[in-house]
Design a protein around this motif. Structure first.
Motif, PDB file in Angstrom:
ATOM      1  N   LEU A 256       0.860  -1.093   0.031  1.00 34.42           N
ATOM      2  CA  LEU A 256       0.046   0.034  -0.064  1.00 34.42           C
ATOM      3  C   LEU A 256       0.876   1.347   0.021  1.00 34.42           C
ATOM      4  CD1 LEU A 256      -2.927   1.333   0.416  1.00 34.42           C
ATOM      5  CD2 LEU A 256      -2.321   1.345   2.613  1.00 34.42           C
ATOM      6  N   GLU A 257       0.645   2.286  -0.772  1.00 34.33           N
ATOM      7  CA  GLU A 257       1.017   3.479  -0.753  1.00 34.33           C
ATOM      8  C   GLU A 257       0.098   4.509  -0.764  1.00 34.33           C
ATOM      9  OE1 GLU A 257       3.596   6.297  -3.805  1.00 34.33           O
ATOM     10  OE2 GLU A 257       3.678   4.192  -4.155  1.00 34.33           O
ATOM     11  N   ILE A 258       0.241   5.395   0.060  1.00 29.96           N
ATOM     12  CA  ILE A 258      -0.806   6.580   0.072  1.00 29.96           C
ATOM     13  C   ILE A 258      -0.174   7.731  -0.666  1.00 29.96           C
ATOM     14  CG2 ILE A 258      -1.862   8.315   1.683  1.00 29.96           C
ATOM     15  CD1 ILE A 258      -2.840   5.130   2.192  1.00 29.96           C
ATOM     16  N   VAL A 259      -1.124   8.158  -1.500  1.00 35.07           N
ATOM     17  CA  VAL A 259      -0.480   9.252  -2.474  1.00 35.07           C
ATOM     18  C   VAL A 259      -0.988  10.638  -1.801  1.00 35.07           C
ATOM     19  CG1 VAL A 259      -0.604  10.218  -4.955  1.00 35.07           C
ATOM     20  CG2 VAL A 259      -0.847   7.585  -4.536  1.00 35.07           C
ATOM     21  N   THR A 260      -0.049  11.567  -1.667  1.00 36.33           N
ATOM     22  CA  THR A 260      -0.382  12.838  -1.241  1.00 36.33           C
ATOM     23  C   THR A 260      -0.262  13.801  -2.300  1.00 36.33           C
ATOM     24  OG1 THR A 260       1.931  13.208  -0.509  1.00 36.33           O
ATOM     25  CG2 THR A 260       0.232  12.188   1.194  1.00 36.33           C
ATOM     26  N   ILE A 261      -1.057  15.055  -2.107  1.00 37.96           N
ATOM     27  CA  ILE A 261      -0.807  16.090  -3.268  1.00 37.96           C
ATOM     28  C   ILE A 261       0.223  16.530  -3.369  1.00 37.96           C
ATOM     29  CG2 ILE A 261      -1.500  17.901  -1.614  1.00 37.96           C
ATOM     30  CD1 ILE A 261      -3.630  18.550  -4.014  1.00 37.96           C
ATOM     31  N   ASP A 262       1.458  16.341  -2.657  1.00 38.44           N
ATOM     32  CA  ASP A 262       2.593  17.006  -2.938  1.00 38.44           C
ATOM     33  C   ASP A 262       3.446  16.061  -3.571  1.00 38.44           C
ATOM     34  OD1 ASP A 262       2.983  15.340  -0.720  1.00 38.44           O
ATOM     35  OD2 ASP A 262       4.201  16.472   0.497  1.00 38.44           O
ATOM     36  N   SER A 263       3.093  14.927  -4.045  1.00 34.21           N
ATOM     37  CA  SER A 263       3.829  14.058  -4.836  1.00 34.21           C
ATOM     38  C   SER A 263       3.365  14.190  -6.265  1.00 34.21           C
ATOM     39  CB  SER A 263       3.614  12.570  -4.436  1.00 34.21           C
ATOM     40  OG  SER A 263       2.487  12.242  -4.862  1.00 34.21           O
ATOM     41  N   LYS A 264       4.239  13.722  -7.009  1.00 32.65           N
ATOM     42  CA  LYS A 264       4.285  13.894  -8.417  1.00 32.65           C
ATOM     43  C   LYS A 264       2.868  13.278  -8.921  1.00 32.65           C
ATOM     44  CE  LYS A 264       6.227  12.809 -12.904  1.00 32.65           C
ATOM     45  NZ  LYS A 264       7.112  12.036 -13.897  1.00 32.65           N
ATOM     46  N   ASP A 265       2.561  11.950  -8.450  1.00 28.09           N
ATOM     47  CA  ASP A 265       1.236  11.301  -8.823  1.00 28.09           C
ATOM     48  C   ASP A 265      -0.039  12.126  -8.206  1.00 28.09           C
ATOM     49  OD1 ASP A 265       2.630   9.164 -10.098  1.00 28.09           O
ATOM     50  OD2 ASP A 265       2.565   7.780  -8.304  1.00 28.09           O
ATOM     51  N   GLY A 266       0.273  12.779  -7.137  1.00 28.41           N
ATOM     52  CA  GLY A 266      -0.908  13.330  -6.487  1.00 28.41           C
ATOM     53  C   GLY A 266      -1.175  14.771  -7.313  1.00 28.41           C
ATOM     54  N   LEU A 267      -0.101  15.299  -7.544  1.00 26.47           N
ATOM     55  CA  LEU A 267      -0.539  16.460  -8.455  1.00 26.47           C
ATOM     56  C   LEU A 267      -1.185  16.163  -9.854  1.00 26.47           C
ATOM     57  CD1 LEU A 267       0.051  19.461  -8.789  1.00 26.47           C
ATOM     58  CD2 LEU A 267       2.609  19.186  -9.707  1.00 26.47           C
ATOM     59  N   GLU A 268      -0.596  15.193 -10.350  1.00 24.42           N
ATOM     60  CA  GLU A 268      -1.129  14.703 -11.668  1.00 24.42           C
ATOM     61  C   GLU A 268      -2.869  14.326 -11.519  1.00 24.42           C
ATOM     62  OE1 GLU A 268      -0.631  11.019 -14.638  1.00 24.42           O
ATOM     63  OE2 GLU A 268       1.105  12.051 -13.982  1.00 24.42           O
ATOM     64  N   ILE A 269      -2.987  13.942 -10.223  1.00 23.29           N
ATOM     65  CA  ILE A 269      -4.505  13.349  -9.959  1.00 23.29           C
ATOM     66  C   ILE A 269      -5.284  14.569  -9.706  1.00 23.29           C
ATOM     67  CG2 ILE A 269      -5.878  12.214  -8.354  1.00 23.29           C
ATOM     68  CD1 ILE A 269      -3.727  10.146  -7.937  1.00 23.29           C
ATOM     69  N   HIS A 270      -4.554  15.606  -9.056  1.00 23.59           N
ATOM     70  CA  HIS A 270      -5.363  16.925  -8.501  1.00 23.59           C
ATOM     71  C   HIS A 270      -5.553  17.689  -9.934  1.00 23.59           C
ATOM     72  CE1 HIS A 270      -6.502  20.234  -6.170  1.00 23.59           C
ATOM     73  NE2 HIS A 270      -5.631  21.048  -7.083  1.00 23.59           N
ATOM     74  N   ARG A 271      -4.485  17.731 -10.810  1.00 23.80           N
ATOM     75  CA  ARG A 271      -4.779  18.460 -12.200  1.00 23.80           C
ATOM     76  C   ARG A 271      -6.008  17.761 -13.174  1.00 23.80           C
ATOM     77  NH1 ARG A 271       1.383  19.806 -13.501  1.00 23.80           N
ATOM     78  NH2 ARG A 271       1.554  21.785 -12.109  1.00 23.80           N
ATOM     79  N   HIS A 272      -5.921  16.327 -12.982  1.00 26.27           N
ATOM     80  CA  HIS A 272      -7.035  15.726 -13.651  1.00 26.27           C
ATOM     81  C   HIS A 272      -8.292  16.119 -13.395  1.00 26.27           C
ATOM     82  CE1 HIS A 272      -8.146  12.352 -16.478  1.00 26.27           C
ATOM     83  NE2 HIS A 272      -9.209  12.215 -15.398  1.00 26.27           N
ATOM     84  N   SER A 273      -8.593  15.871 -11.860  1.00 33.23           N
ATOM     85  CA  SER A 273      -9.835  15.949 -11.362  1.00 33.23           C
ATOM     86  C   SER A 273     -10.402  17.529 -11.550  1.00 33.23           C
ATOM     87  CB  SER A 273      -9.755  15.834  -9.688  1.00 33.23           C
ATOM     88  OG  SER A 273      -9.409  14.248  -9.513  1.00 33.23           O
ATOM     89  N   THR A 274      -9.238  18.393 -11.476  1.00 37.34           N
ATOM     90  CA  THR A 274      -9.590  19.734 -11.383  1.00 37.34           C
ATOM     91  C   THR A 274     -10.106  20.020 -12.946  1.00 37.34           C
ATOM     92  OG1 THR A 274      -8.052  20.269  -9.750  1.00 37.34           O
ATOM     93  CG2 THR A 274      -8.800  22.080 -11.411  1.00 37.34           C
ATOM     94  N   ALA A 275      -9.760  19.316 -13.988  1.00 34.44           N
ATOM     95  CA  ALA A 275      -9.833  19.731 -15.328  1.00 34.44           C
ATOM     96  C   ALA A 275     -11.365  19.288 -15.527  1.00 34.44           C
ATOM     97  CB  ALA A 275      -9.162  18.896 -16.007  1.00 34.44           C
ATOM     98  N   HIS A 276     -11.858  18.189 -14.691  1.00 36.02           N
ATOM     99  CA  HIS A 276     -12.982  17.709 -14.872  1.00 36.02           C
ATOM    100  C   HIS A 276     -14.280  18.615 -14.515  1.00 36.02           C
ATOM    101  CE1 HIS A 276     -12.681  13.510 -16.809  1.00 36.02           C
ATOM    102  NE2 HIS A 276     -11.613  13.563 -16.211  1.00 36.02           N
TER     103      HIS A 276
END
Length: 105
Positions: free
Chosen positions: A58-78
């Motif tokens: 298990l890995e917890i993805v946080t917003i300050d990580s590369k994956d977290g920023l990508e997820i945040h940008r994707h969700s924001t675009a929607h």
């Protein structure tokens, strides 16, 4: 039934089967739960409401990580696309499809 989750640092935690990602993050640290944006079970990205059903890495993805920023940008675009469609109308708006472009934010 208890399951074992292995964290990125190699430590192992025992949780109840069906524990969701956000609860697992909270069991590790209150701050981690606050900063969590997603999780990865055995390398597969999942949302915070995903139950953990078996022994897993298990890995917890946080917003300050590369994956977290990508997820945040994707969700924001929607969210932005839905807002634009509601403001200007479904028939007027023509949305494009594409990946997030790095370097513009």
């Amino acid at each position: 039934m208890e399951i074992k989750i292995t964290l990125p640092d190699g430590s192992i935690r025992e949780l109840l089967q069906g524990t969701i990602i956000s609860e697992a993050a909270g069991a590790i640290s209150t701050m981690l739960k606050k900063n969590a944006i997603a999780g990865k079970i055995d390398g597969k990205s999942v949302d915070l409401n995903q139950p953990i059903e078996h022994d897993s890495h298990l890995e917890i993805v946080t917003i300050d990580s590369k994956d977290g920023l990508e997820i945040h940008r994707h969700s924001t675009a929607h969210v932005m696309a839905q807002a634009i469609k509601r403001i200007y109308g479904q028939k007027t708006v023509k949305l494009g499809i594409g990946p997030v472009i790095e370097g513009l934010g």
